[in-house]
Design a protein around this motif. Structure first.
Motif, PDB file in Angstrom:
ATOM      1  N   PHE A 343       1.147  -0.964  -0.271  1.00 37.49           N
ATOM      2  CA  PHE A 343      -0.250   0.201   0.597  1.00 37.49           C
ATOM      3  C   PHE A 343       0.744   1.133  -0.103  1.00 37.49           C
ATOM      4  O   PHE A 343       0.454   2.003  -0.278  1.00 37.49           O
ATOM      5  CB  PHE A 343      -1.059  -0.060   1.553  1.00 37.49           C
ATOM      6  N   TRP A 346       2.879   1.974  -3.355  1.00 43.35           N
ATOM      7  CA  TRP A 346       1.465   1.855  -4.286  1.00 43.35           C
ATOM      8  C   TRP A 346       0.990   3.413  -4.377  1.00 43.35           C
ATOM      9  O   TRP A 346       0.931   4.720  -4.979  1.00 43.35           O
ATOM     10  CB  TRP A 346       0.318   1.412  -4.206  1.00 43.35           C
ATOM     11  N   PHE A 347       0.626   3.772  -2.915  1.00 40.39           N
ATOM     12  CA  PHE A 347       0.862   5.484  -2.897  1.00 40.39           C
ATOM     13  C   PHE A 347       1.920   6.525  -2.869  1.00 40.39           C
ATOM     14  O   PHE A 347       1.843   7.212  -3.436  1.00 40.39           O
ATOM     15  CB  PHE A 347       0.494   5.770  -1.205  1.00 40.39           C
ATOM     16  N   MET A 362      -2.413  -2.043  -6.877  1.00 37.47           N
ATOM     17  CA  MET A 362      -2.123  -2.513  -5.400  1.00 37.47           C
ATOM     18  C   MET A 362      -1.345  -4.055  -5.158  1.00 37.47           C
ATOM     19  O   MET A 362      -0.706  -4.663  -4.916  1.00 37.47           O
ATOM     20  CB  MET A 362      -3.042  -2.025  -4.391  1.00 37.47           C
TER      21      MET A 362
ATOM     22  N   ALA B  27      -9.329  -0.019  -0.088  1.00 35.98           N
ATOM     23  CA  ALA B  27      -8.182   0.304  -0.069  1.00 35.98           C
ATOM     24  C   ALA B  27      -6.955   0.254  -0.934  1.00 35.98           C
ATOM     25  O   ALA B  27      -7.323  -1.197  -1.108  1.00 35.98           O
ATOM     26  CB  ALA B  27      -7.396   1.367   1.346  1.00 35.98           C
ATOM     27  N   PRO B  28      -6.689   0.856  -1.463  1.00 35.03           N
ATOM     28  CA  PRO B  28      -6.586   2.276  -2.173  1.00 35.03           C
ATOM     29  C   PRO B  28      -7.814   2.620  -2.996  1.00 35.03           C
ATOM     30  O   PRO B  28      -7.819   3.834  -4.040  1.00 35.03           O
ATOM     31  CB  PRO B  28      -5.553   2.907  -2.776  1.00 35.03           C
ATOM     32  N   MET B  31      -9.592   6.154  -2.465  1.00 34.94           N
ATOM     33  CA  MET B  31      -8.717   7.158  -3.342  1.00 34.94           C
ATOM     34  C   MET B  31      -8.724   7.035  -5.065  1.00 34.94           C
ATOM     35  O   MET B  31      -8.438   8.279  -5.394  1.00 34.94           O
ATOM     36  CB  MET B  31      -6.669   6.843  -3.067  1.00 34.94           C
ATOM     37  N   HIS B  61      -2.318  15.396  -2.423  1.00 38.80           N
ATOM     38  CA  HIS B  61      -3.155  14.723  -3.920  1.00 38.80           C
ATOM     39  C   HIS B  61      -3.780  15.891  -4.978  1.00 38.80           C
ATOM     40  O   HIS B  61      -3.766  16.384  -5.801  1.00 38.80           O
ATOM     41  CB  HIS B  61      -3.237  13.385  -4.721  1.00 38.80           C
TER      42      HIS B  61
END
Lengths: 423, 87
Positions: A343, A346-347, A362, B27-28, B31, B61
């Motif tokens: 995560f 990926w973030f 992800m 998640a994610p 987003m 972002h």
């Protein structure tokens, strides 16, 4: 209505949590080394140098590395507030590493000055970590139970560090404190239930629904668990002033922790396992194996603790520590790394491009197979270690050492595989 | 006690009809959905979503893309975010 106003530099760079996480396999390797090179009977008492080294390879080398790294990452994300002077994290990491090595060296027949170096390194690391982190958590943008759990964990860390450092002076040529067993009991209880338990519960309320699509944990259940945890820790500290004739001071402190133990090792596992079992969309995820197994180990802890307290056989005390550190907290931490590190990668590397160009998912960053291999090695080492402690056969100690080493290699390979992904 | 409208959404300052519920996503994905939707926002338009908690990680972002946002934390810990191009 609130208006957001965060800037890019509020999220810590990936290198901060990654540096802590990448050191975790080293802690596991140390634990494997102690298991492999010791005769099994060394693990028949909690007070032998081998058992102390094994326990602290787990708590300082594995759990603390993961939890401190996670707090640097989580605080801006969950509490919505940046950790001031976050770059100090690299110094904290280096000092923790030096402290760990000095500590373990002293326990395996190293000189007293190894512990002196260790105490100084840990003291400085804790100051550099605790002050900025406390400053941040005193000013959260949201006041949910996760933030409260993080605060409880941090306060517990401050207390256990003090108790640990006072006790460690005895290995540095200084005196052990009066009422040493009481200090040790408080150190252990607050470490397992306050520092580890507080953070683990708090994190689970966020990540279990977020990653596994369970229903959310009700506010009242979160408040009850936090309340019980807090009550148990306060009672443990208050037990310093209580003298119950038929119990030793250490036993009194352990009994006082019962509300916290019920919260962390009975109610929380039951709530989480129930939520996981009741998922509406049961998507396969190997990291859930770690959660389920770690929570089952948690359910074994109260019976094992009671056996350790009231059966005159020190193997139960060692078994309790082994199951708590490597079975419960270690298993869940390993599983969290399998989920959180992809995560984070990926973030940090891809999320800024979402909606502007295609980015990898992800899940594509880490195969389920790798996670499963780590899980089977980890679980096998927990079971083999438990057998080593109870049966005390040297072959089992060697097998556990090898399994721990294999777990370390598997985890290191997984972390490096994910962290080196750039495209 | 939290007030809810007939569709189950708590009463907020955003129009419930315009709120995309992203709470049931792993998640994610929330987003991803927010950033993908915001990439198509024209001046004067807004994107509103409900999430399980305040989405702090998405804020940088949004700022980098020249978007303004407001969040509202609800009694159950979930949050509404309203995003629009910065004027």
């Amino acid at each position: 209505m609130r208006t957001g106003g965060l800037s890019m530099d509020q999220a810590p760079p990936l290198s901060i949590p990654a540096s802590f996480f990448l050191t975790i396999p080293l802690g596991i390797l140390f634990a494997g080394y102690f298991m492999f090179t010791s005769i099994a009977v060394s693990f028949g008492s909690p007070w032998t140098a081998q058992t102390l080294a094994l326990a602290h390879a787990g708590t300082l080398g594995v759990l603390a590395m993961g939890m401190v790294g996670a707090l640097y990452q989580m605080t801006p994300v969950i509490a919505g507030v940046p950790v001031p002077m976050a770059r100090l994290a690299h110094i904290v990491h280096g000092l923790l590493l030096v402290g760990l090595i000095g500590f373990l060296w002293r326990l395996v027949d190293g000189p007293d000055y190894a512990m002196v170096i260790s105490i100084r390194s840990f003291s400085l690391a804790l100051i550099l970590f605790l002050i900025p982190m406390a400053w941040a958590l005193a000013r959260p943008a949201t006041h949910n139970e996760t933030v409260q759990g993080m605060r409880l964990a941090l306060a517990s860390l401050a207390i256990i560090s003090l108790a640990g450092l006072v006790t460690a002076r005895g290995f540095a040529g200084g005196p052990f404190p009066d009422e040493e067993m009481l200090w040790v009991q408080i150190h252990m209880t607050l470490a397992l239930l306050g520092w580890v338990g507080g953070l683990l519960l708090a994190v689970s309320w966020q990540v279990i629904p977020m990653f596994y699509l369970t229903s959310t944990f009700s506010k009242s259940s979160r408040q009850w668990l936090l309340g019980l945890l807090f009550m148990g820790l306060v009672l443990t500290l208050a037990s310093v002033f209580i003298d119950i004739g038929f119990l030793s001071r250490g036993q009194t402190a352990a009994v006082a922790a019962l509300p916290a133990a019920v919260a962390a090792w009975l109610l929380h596992p039951v709530f989480v396992l129930r939520n996981i079992a009741g998922r509406k969309r049961k998507r396969s995820d190997a990291s859930l194996l770690f959660w389920n197994t770690g929570l089952v180990f948690a359910l074994l802890l109260i019976p094992t603790a009671l056996a350790a307290l009231f059966i005159y056989d020190p193997r139960w005390q060692v078994l309790f520590g082994w199951l708590a550190i490597w079975g419960w907290a270690g298993t869940i931490l390993h599983g969290m790394l399998s989920r959180i590190v992809p995560f984070l990668v990926w973030f940090h590397r891809y999320s800024a491009r979402v909606g502007l160009e295609p980015v990898p998912s992800m899940r594509s960053l880490l195969s389920q197979r790798r996670i499963q291999v780590g899980f089977f090695l980890h679980t096998a080492s927990v079971l083999s270690g438990s057998a080593t402690i109870l049966i005390q056969a040297d072959m089992l100690a060697k097998l556990t050492g090898l399994l721990l080493a294999a777990t370390a290699v598997s985890l290191a390979s997984t972390l490096v595989h994910v962290l080196k992904r750039r495209k | 006690m939290e007030k809810t409208d007939p569709r189950g959404l708590p009463e907020t300052s955003a129009d419930p009809a315009d709120i995309v519920d992203l709470r049931g996503l792993e998640a994610p994905e929330p987003m991803v959905r927010i950033l993908a939707a915001c990439a198509k926002l024209a001046d004067g338009e807004s994107f509103n979503a409900r999430l399980p908690h305040i989405p702090f990680p998405v804020f940088p972002h949004l700022a980098a893309r020249g978007l303004a946002w407001e969040t509202e934390e609800l009694a159950d810990g979930s949050a509404i975010i309203r995003i629009r191009p910065a004027s």
